[in-house]
Design an enzyme around this catalytic site. Structure first.
Site, short mmCIF file in Angstrom:
data_model
loop_
_atom_site.label_atom_id
_atom_site.label_comp_id
_atom_site.label_asym_id
_atom_site.label_seq_id
_atom_site.Cartn_x
_atom_site.Cartn_y
_atom_site.Cartn_z
N SER A 12 80.31 -29.69 -20.03
CA SER A 12 80.96 -28.66 -19.22
C SER A 12 80.06 -27.43 -19.16
O SER A 12 79.76 -26.83 -20.20
CB SER A 12 82.30 -28.27 -19.83
OG SER A 12 82.71 -27.02 -19.25
N HIS A 37 80.20 -31.52 -15.53
CA HIS A 37 81.62 -31.14 -15.39
C HIS A 37 81.72 -29.64 -15.08
O HIS A 37 81.21 -28.81 -15.82
CB HIS A 37 82.33 -31.47 -16.71
CG HIS A 37 83.79 -31.20 -16.74
ND1 HIS A 37 84.73 -32.07 -16.23
CD2 HIS A 37 84.50 -30.15 -17.22
CE1 HIS A 37 85.95 -31.58 -16.43
NE2 HIS A 37 85.85 -30.40 -17.01
N ASP A 39 84.19 -26.49 -14.42
CA ASP A 39 85.54 -25.99 -14.68
C ASP A 39 85.86 -24.81 -13.78
O ASP A 39 85.33 -23.71 -13.96
CB ASP A 39 85.66 -25.56 -16.15
CG ASP A 39 85.76 -26.76 -17.07
OD1 ASP A 39 86.64 -27.61 -16.84
OD2 ASP A 39 84.96 -26.84 -18.02
N MET A 41 88.49 -22.10 -12.55
CA MET A 41 89.70 -21.42 -13.05
C MET A 41 90.01 -20.21 -12.18
O MET A 41 89.10 -19.54 -11.70
CB MET A 41 89.46 -20.95 -14.48
CG MET A 41 89.01 -22.07 -15.41
SD MET A 41 88.86 -21.49 -17.09
CE MET A 41 88.25 -22.97 -17.91
N HIS A 70 86.69 -29.86 -11.88
CA HIS A 70 88.01 -29.79 -12.51
C HIS A 70 88.69 -28.51 -12.05
O HIS A 70 88.34 -27.42 -12.50
CB HIS A 70 87.78 -29.81 -14.05
CG HIS A 70 89.03 -29.69 -14.86
ND1 HIS A 70 89.00 -29.46 -16.22
CD2 HIS A 70 90.35 -29.78 -14.53
CE1 HIS A 70 90.24 -29.40 -16.69
NE2 HIS A 70 91.07 -29.58 -15.68
N MET A 72 91.38 -25.97 -12.03
CA MET A 72 92.52 -25.40 -12.77
C MET A 72 93.02 -24.21 -11.95
O MET A 72 92.89 -23.04 -12.35
CB MET A 72 92.07 -24.99 -14.18
CG MET A 72 91.82 -26.18 -15.09
SD MET A 72 90.82 -25.79 -16.54
CE MET A 72 89.19 -25.99 -15.84
N MET A 141 93.96 -33.64 -21.06
CA MET A 141 93.52 -32.41 -21.72
C MET A 141 93.90 -32.48 -23.20
O MET A 141 95.06 -32.74 -23.53
CB MET A 141 94.21 -31.18 -21.11
CG MET A 141 93.84 -30.81 -19.69
SD MET A 141 92.12 -30.34 -19.40
CE MET A 141 91.82 -29.08 -20.63
N ASP A 177 89.11 -34.01 -22.21
CA ASP A 177 88.53 -32.68 -22.05
C ASP A 177 89.18 -31.72 -23.04
O ASP A 177 90.39 -31.47 -22.98
CB ASP A 177 88.79 -32.21 -20.60
CG ASP A 177 88.07 -30.92 -20.25
OD1 ASP A 177 87.34 -30.37 -21.11
OD2 ASP A 177 88.24 -30.47 -19.10
N GLY A 178 88.33 -31.17 -23.94
CA GLY A 178 88.80 -30.17 -24.88
C GLY A 178 88.59 -30.58 -26.33
O GLY A 178 89.15 -31.58 -26.78
N GLY A 179 87.74 -29.84 -27.01
CA GLY A 179 87.53 -30.09 -28.43
C GLY A 179 86.84 -31.40 -28.75
O GLY A 179 86.99 -31.92 -29.86
N GLY A 199 81.85 -29.10 -23.98
CA GLY A 199 81.19 -27.84 -23.67
C GLY A 199 80.45 -27.32 -24.88
O GLY A 199 79.24 -27.50 -25.02
C1 DX5 Z 1 88.95 -26.05 -20.76
C2 DX5 Z 1 87.94 -26.79 -19.91
C3 DX5 Z 1 86.99 -27.59 -20.69
C4 DX5 Z 1 86.17 -26.82 -21.68
C5 DX5 Z 1 85.86 -27.71 -22.82
O1 DX5 Z 1 89.91 -25.48 -19.95
O2 DX5 Z 1 88.60 -27.64 -19.00
O3 DX5 Z 1 86.15 -28.37 -19.84
O4 DX5 Z 1 84.99 -26.30 -21.16
O5 DX5 Z 1 85.22 -26.97 -23.80
P1 DX5 Z 1 85.00 -27.48 -25.27
O6 DX5 Z 1 84.27 -28.78 -25.20
O7 DX5 Z 1 84.21 -26.39 -25.90
O8 DX5 Z 1 86.37 -27.64 -25.88
ZN ZN Z 2 87.38 -29.17 -17.81
#
Ligand code: DX5
Ligand code: ZN
Length: 230
Positions: A12, A37, A39, A41, A70, A72, A141, A177-179, A199
């Site tokens: 990301s 990827h 993001d 927002m 993605h 959001m 997510m 996606d996430g962590g 990310g």
């Molecule tokens: C969060 C995003 C993710 C984010 C992931 O809202 O959709 O793509 O960048 O970041 P990490 O991998 O650091 O959790």
């Molecule tokens: Zn994302």
């Protein structure tokens, strides 16, 4: 792109240097990224603001692999065409991003892009049961959307396992996606995920002038993920 369930790492660029996206994208691809990827927002659907279509259009020429965007944002429908024109290969929308997720997925398909649907940690799988056949990918997510660097929410593992069974032999990717880290990747891959967004775990320790850590980080996630398949 032909469909396959091999492990794909999608860094990301939310964790990239915001003054240097072109070179950051080139660096992660040179270091082994399978997808890029993006993001998006809106400061409304999620409490953070990132990229409009003009920014995504500027990223496009640097992406040689596959760009999944993605979204959001809510409402999402008025912006689908703009992100398609900006060069997205896949557009992913959240179930809650409009009144009619079926219509949203149809609108994404109509642009010629691949279509994905995203589920927040609190969004039930039942909400997509009747739209699965419109999806090229389901994004689970494993953090609440909005920021990188958050802690992995473990309920996403069981959710992935149930989704994998719902999908059966249909050609639908499961993205997490996430962590995602070398510690959490094996859990979701064993449960059926094939596309891993990361990310902070990809960008940590590196930069465009010192990109080798990106490669080490990508290889570490991939190795841990693939080990879960054997
Ligand atoms: C969060 C995003 C993710 C984010 C992931 O809202 O959709 O793509 O960048 O970041 P990490 O991998 O650091 O959790
Ligand atoms: Zn994302």
């Amino acid at each position: 792109m032909t469909f396959d369930r091999s492990i794909k790492i999608a860094p990301s660029i939310l964790s990239a240097d915001f003054a240097d996206f072109g070179r950051e994208i080139q660096a992660i691809e040179a270091q082994g990224a399978d997808w890029v990827h993006v993001d998006v927002m809106d400061g409304h659907f999620v409490p953070n603001l990132t990229f409009g279509p003009a920014a995504v259009k500027a990223f496009r020429p640097h992406v040689k692999t596959f760009m999944d965007v993605h979204l959001m944002i809510a409402p999402v429908d008025p912006y689908i065409e703009a992100y398609a024109e900006a060069g997205a290969d896949m557009i992913v929308a959240h179930v809650e991003a409009g009144p009619h997720i079926h219509r949203t997925l149809q609108a994404i398909k109509a642009t010629g892009c691949k279509a994905g649907v995203s589920l927040n940690p609190g969004t039930p799988l039942a909400s997509i049961e009747h739209v699965l056949d419109l999806c090229d990918m389901v994004l689970i997510m494993t953090v609440n959307p909005g920021f990188g660097g958050q802690k992995f929410i473990r309920s996403g593992v069981e959710k992935t396992r149930t989704l994998r069974a719902m999908i059966g032999d249909r050609p639908i990717h499961i993205q997490i996606d996430g962590g995602v880290t070398p510690e959490t990747a094996p859990l979701v891959v064993a449960a059926g995920a094939d596309v891993l967004v990361a990310g902070s775990a990809v960008f940590k320790g590196g930069s465009v002038v010192n990109p080798a850590p990106y490669g080490d980080n990508i290889r570490a996630i991939r190795a841990a993920a693939e080990a879960a398949l054997t």
